[in-house]
Design a protein around this motif. Structure first.
Motif, PDB file in Angstrom:
ATOM      1  N   UNK A  24      40.200  48.437  41.549  1.00 53.29           N
ATOM      2  CA  UNK A  24      41.400  47.680  41.935  1.00 53.29           C
ATOM      3  C   UNK A  24      42.136  47.193  40.684  1.00 53.29           C
ATOM      4  N   UNK A  25      41.381  46.728  39.694  1.00 48.80           N
ATOM      5  CA  UNK A  25      42.016  46.290  38.444  1.00 48.80           C
ATOM      6  C   UNK A  25      42.722  47.461  37.765  1.00 48.80           C
ATOM      7  N   UNK A  26      42.061  48.639  37.751  1.00 48.87           N
ATOM      8  CA  UNK A  26      42.669  49.815  37.118  1.00 48.87           C
ATOM      9  C   UNK A  26      43.945  50.235  37.840  1.00 48.87           C
ATOM     10  N   UNK A  27      44.019  49.924  39.134  1.00 44.59           N
ATOM     11  CA  UNK A  27      45.200  50.287  39.928  1.00 44.59           C
ATOM     12  C   UNK A  27      46.206  49.139  39.973  1.00 44.59           C
ATOM     13  N   UNK A  28      46.039  48.146  39.112  1.00 44.36           N
ATOM     14  CA  UNK A  28      47.055  47.106  38.971  1.00 44.36           C
ATOM     15  C   UNK A  28      46.905  45.918  39.894  1.00 44.36           C
ATOM     16  N   UNK A  29      45.783  45.826  40.597  1.00 45.44           N
ATOM     17  CA  UNK A  29      45.543  44.694  41.493  1.00 45.44           C
ATOM     18  C   UNK A  29      44.483  43.769  40.919  1.00 45.44           C
ATOM     19  N   UNK A  30      44.207  42.707  41.645  1.00 44.60           N
ATOM     20  CA  UNK A  30      43.185  41.785  41.190  1.00 44.60           C
ATOM     21  C   UNK A  30      42.444  41.281  42.417  1.00 44.60           C
ATOM     22  N   UNK A  31      41.129  41.530  42.447  1.00 44.59           N
ATOM     23  CA  UNK A  31      40.338  41.177  43.619  1.00 44.59           C
ATOM     24  C   UNK A  31      39.451  39.976  43.342  1.00 44.59           C
ATOM     25  N   UNK A  32      39.264  39.162  44.361  1.00 49.67           N
ATOM     26  CA  UNK A  32      38.334  38.044  44.291  1.00 49.67           C
ATOM     27  C   UNK A  32      37.135  38.373  45.167  1.00 49.67           C
ATOM     28  N   UNK A  33      35.937  38.212  44.621  1.00 48.27           N
ATOM     29  CA  UNK A  33      34.741  38.482  45.420  1.00 48.27           C
ATOM     30  C   UNK A  33      34.509  37.356  46.421  1.00 48.27           C
ATOM     31  N   UNK A  34      34.197  37.744  47.661  1.00 46.30           N
ATOM     32  CA  UNK A  34      33.966  36.784  48.735  1.00 46.30           C
ATOM     33  C   UNK A  34      32.568  37.043  49.288  1.00 46.30           C
ATOM     34  N   UNK A  35      31.808  36.007  49.524  1.00 44.50           N
ATOM     35  CA  UNK A  35      30.468  36.179  50.077  1.00 44.50           C
ATOM     36  C   UNK A  35      30.571  36.552  51.556  1.00 44.50           C
ATOM     37  N   UNK A  36      30.102  37.763  51.878  1.00 41.50           N
ATOM     38  CA  UNK A  36      30.323  38.269  53.235  1.00 41.50           C
ATOM     39  C   UNK A  36      29.450  37.558  54.271  1.00 41.50           C
ATOM     40  N   UNK A  46      30.033  50.776  36.773  1.00 40.93           N
ATOM     41  CA  UNK A  46      31.484  50.618  36.577  1.00 40.93           C
ATOM     42  C   UNK A  46      31.871  50.723  35.112  1.00 40.93           C
ATOM     43  N   UNK A  47      31.419  51.797  34.456  1.00 44.13           N
ATOM     44  CA  UNK A  47      31.716  51.985  33.041  1.00 44.13           C
ATOM     45  C   UNK A  47      32.800  53.020  32.809  1.00 44.13           C
ATOM     46  N   UNK A  48      32.761  53.638  31.617  1.00 43.07           N
ATOM     47  CA  UNK A  48      33.819  54.564  31.205  1.00 43.07           C
ATOM     48  C   UNK A  48      33.970  55.755  32.159  1.00 43.07           C
ATOM     49  N   UNK A  49      32.848  56.342  32.563  1.00 46.57           N
ATOM     50  CA  UNK A  49      32.920  57.538  33.414  1.00 46.57           C
ATOM     51  C   UNK A  49      33.537  57.174  34.763  1.00 46.57           C
ATOM     52  N   UNK A  97      40.868  40.212  48.688  1.00 47.11           N
ATOM     53  CA  UNK A  97      39.518  39.673  48.807  1.00 47.11           C
ATOM     54  C   UNK A  97      38.540  40.808  49.042  1.00 47.11           C
ATOM     55  N   UNK A  98      37.410  40.736  48.379  1.00 51.15           N
ATOM     56  CA  UNK A  98      36.437  41.819  48.408  1.00 51.15           C
ATOM     57  C   UNK A  98      35.143  41.281  49.005  1.00 51.15           C
ATOM     58  N   UNK A  99      34.829  41.724  50.224  1.00 51.42           N
ATOM     59  CA  UNK A  99      33.596  41.298  50.884  1.00 51.42           C
ATOM     60  C   UNK A  99      32.555  42.377  50.636  1.00 51.42           C
ATOM     61  N   UNK A 100      31.759  42.207  49.595  1.00 51.42           N
ATOM     62  CA  UNK A 100      30.885  43.290  49.150  1.00 51.42           C
ATOM     63  C   UNK A 100      29.647  42.739  48.482  1.00 51.42           C
ATOM     64  N   UNK A 101      28.604  43.593  48.450  1.00 57.55           N
ATOM     65  CA  UNK A 101      27.432  43.251  47.645  1.00 57.55           C
ATOM     66  C   UNK A 101      27.808  43.410  46.166  1.00 57.55           C
ATOM     67  N   UNK A 102      26.966  42.914  45.246  1.00 58.32           N
ATOM     68  CA  UNK A 102      27.351  42.949  43.827  1.00 58.32           C
ATOM     69  C   UNK A 102      27.631  44.350  43.295  1.00 58.32           C
ATOM     70  N   UNK A 103      26.887  45.361  43.741  1.00 59.38           N
ATOM     71  CA  UNK A 103      27.063  46.717  43.197  1.00 59.38           C
ATOM     72  C   UNK A 103      28.418  47.282  43.604  1.00 59.38           C
ATOM     73  N   UNK A 104      28.684  47.341  44.912  1.00 61.24           N
ATOM     74  CA  UNK A 104      29.973  47.865  45.362  1.00 61.24           C
ATOM     75  C   UNK A 104      31.107  46.929  44.943  1.00 61.24           C
ATOM     76  N   UNK A 105      30.823  45.633  44.905  1.00 69.25           N
ATOM     77  CA  UNK A 105      31.843  44.680  44.478  1.00 69.25           C
ATOM     78  C   UNK A 105      32.316  44.965  43.059  1.00 69.25           C
ATOM     79  N   UNK A 106      31.372  45.273  42.155  1.00 61.87           N
ATOM     80  CA  UNK A 106      31.749  45.567  40.766  1.00 61.87           C
ATOM     81  C   UNK A 106      32.576  46.843  40.690  1.00 61.87           C
ATOM     82  N   UNK A 107      32.187  47.866  41.477  1.00 59.84           N
ATOM     83  CA  UNK A 107      32.916  49.140  41.431  1.00 59.84           C
ATOM     84  C   UNK A 107      34.335  48.974  41.983  1.00 59.84           C
ATOM     85  N   UNK A 108      34.452  48.349  43.136  1.00 59.13           N
ATOM     86  CA  UNK A 108      35.789  48.183  43.728  1.00 59.13           C
ATOM     87  C   UNK A 108      36.653  47.227  42.898  1.00 59.13           C
ATOM     88  N   UNK A 109      36.060  46.184  42.343  1.00 56.86           N
ATOM     89  CA  UNK A 109      36.832  45.289  41.467  1.00 56.86           C
ATOM     90  C   UNK A 109      37.421  46.059  40.295  1.00 56.86           C
TER      91      UNK A 109
END
Lengths: 292, 292
Positions: free
Chosen positions: B264-276, B187-190, B249-261
């Motif tokens: 979502x932040x870049x698109x103006x939202x704010x997600x909370x990670x939830x343990x699935x 989830x970096x610059x690229x 709420x983001x029900x995801x493993x850490x890898x996909x959770x970081x990418x979707x978070x």
């Protein structure tokens, strides 16, 4: 030197067309084979060209297309936009001076992105010069990688390439939807539903919808390939804003031509079909006559 | 009958998790295997469940997931939206009354399209009931087929599924870009460039741009996989209008959770990670306690 007869070669990735063009511009012979660059060895081009001359006539040769790429005969640098016939003619790569040359590709360098073409530049410039399309127009060449060229006063001002055909092929062959996509693609109701659904900008969800609509029995099975084609071509077409184009020319075979025409009409534009072989011949002949 | 200990099974396409849940709701044991439904024969479920009881305890069993599909143990009809825990509990498919049951999936029937889920309904309802997310929220479960569920007052009001992960996999494995996409996705610059580029709605052209930028030497090689991931996840996320969601709420493993978070932040939202896993256990336990 460049006012007599010559052999023009449209040398692409998987196919090759050789035209013998007389001094008066008449096409005297055409030979199409599957000897595209993927079928060639790097060291085999000299012999291949000798064989072409033996078959078609011992004439100067002008090639265009992927033959000028790093996977082809020689890597010829891209000419930057705006690009016209004179620019291409002045930038020919002479494999053998006066005898054999390769047309450079064209590159567009935008603020955020770049794009490249090899071979399509001959068609789009030829279409304009032959009067097949207006000098200011949006030209579309559908395919695995669909090219859209914005022509201004007969020059290629800018262009963009969409992976439309390739993504369709991947989805049809390898995705969850593959088993549903065995039907023939046609520009009918299912295709137009896909084009309309593409306007929402939610391609990834609409693709899964093909599965969901099937599982819930919502849509009759059989026309999913047409719907997915409409989704992808529609996504491509809407992004080009065809309703704003002064004129649209479509350099396509009848099948893709019908699909893109229907999608462009649904998006508020109007496309004229242009014969891509005539466009190529016009373009390559103009380049050859301009060559030093 | 349904107030004591039981075995809860999250039985998906490729994986299976069995939890032994005590009468007080405590998870006493968890066993994860790759015995998803693709590894099963249709006639093998009874023996399989007997083996699970032999290993985990001779208790009632409640299964959820693709085990209830036409490729699983028994095809259980979908419960329509809006769907809640009581609705699922009342619609259990009892393989053996009081002893073994399967949770139905959920279907959404919109005006133009439908959508379906099997297994995710337990997680999203569980997340809400356990207080892991607000009762009115947008919940996201990324993956091969990313689910987005709009929860209203603790019910699944509607949902949509996007083929985000599957298209990424197809492009990475089979497309023209495959050779460029060997790097690790982060989830970096690229990635964030991809998310930003996705906002333009021109996914098909931006995909080809990966090739064009490479050929023209515009972008350094190595982070194309992250960029394409950003393009696809970005296309998915922008379409959900995360800036308008009351909570995500983001029900995801850490890898996909970081990418979707990040997207979502870049698109103006704010997600909370939830343990699935916690969400699943909460949901399946509530369903079991509600079961007749």
């Amino acid at each position: 030197m460049t006012d007599g007869a010559f052999l023009a070669i449209d040398w692409g990735t998987t196919n090759r067309r050789v035209y013998r063009i007389a001094a008066d511009g008449t096409v005297e012979a055409t030979v199409r084979t599957d000897r595209g660059i993927l079928a060639m060895e790097p060291a085999g081009y000299a012999d291949e060209v000798a064989a072409i001359r033996a078959e078609m006539g011992d004439l100067p040769i002008l090639c265009a297309g992927m033959v000028g790429s790093n996977r082809g005969w020689a890597e010829v640098p891209y000419l930057p936009c705006p690009a016209d016939i004179a620019g291409l003619a002045n930038a020919l790569h002479w494999v053998e001076p006066g005898r054999t040359a390769i047309v450079p590709g064209v590159a567009w360098h935008g603020t955020a992105h770049a794009d490249v073409m090899r071979g399509e530049e001959v068609q789009v410039l030829g279409a304009t010069l032959a009067g097949l399309t207006p000098a200011t127009a949006l030209l579309c060449q559908p395919g695995t990688h669909c090219k859209w060229a914005w022509m201004e006063d007969g020059r290629i001002d800018r262009f963009t390439t969409a992976m439309t055909g390739e993504i369709f092929s991947l989805v049809q062959r390898h995705s969850l939807l593959a088993a549903q996509m065995t039907g023939t693609v046609a520009a009918g109701d299912a295709f137009l539903r896909g084009v309309a659904d593409a306007q929402g900008g939610d391609l990834l969800a609409r693709l899964f919808g093909v599965r969901a609509d099937f599982v819930t029995g919502r849509t009759p099975a059989g026309d999913e390939a047409s719907y997915v084609s409409g989704l992808l071509i529609g996504t491509d077409v809407w992004a080009r804003r065809p309703a704003e184009a002064p004129a649209i020319g479509l350099l396509a075979d009848p099948v893709l031509g019908a699909l893109y025409s229907a999608a462009i009409a649904a998006a508020g534009g109007r496309a004229t079909l242009v014969d891509s072989h005539s466009a190529f011949i016009a373009g390559i002949t103009h380049i050859w006559r301009h060559a030093a």
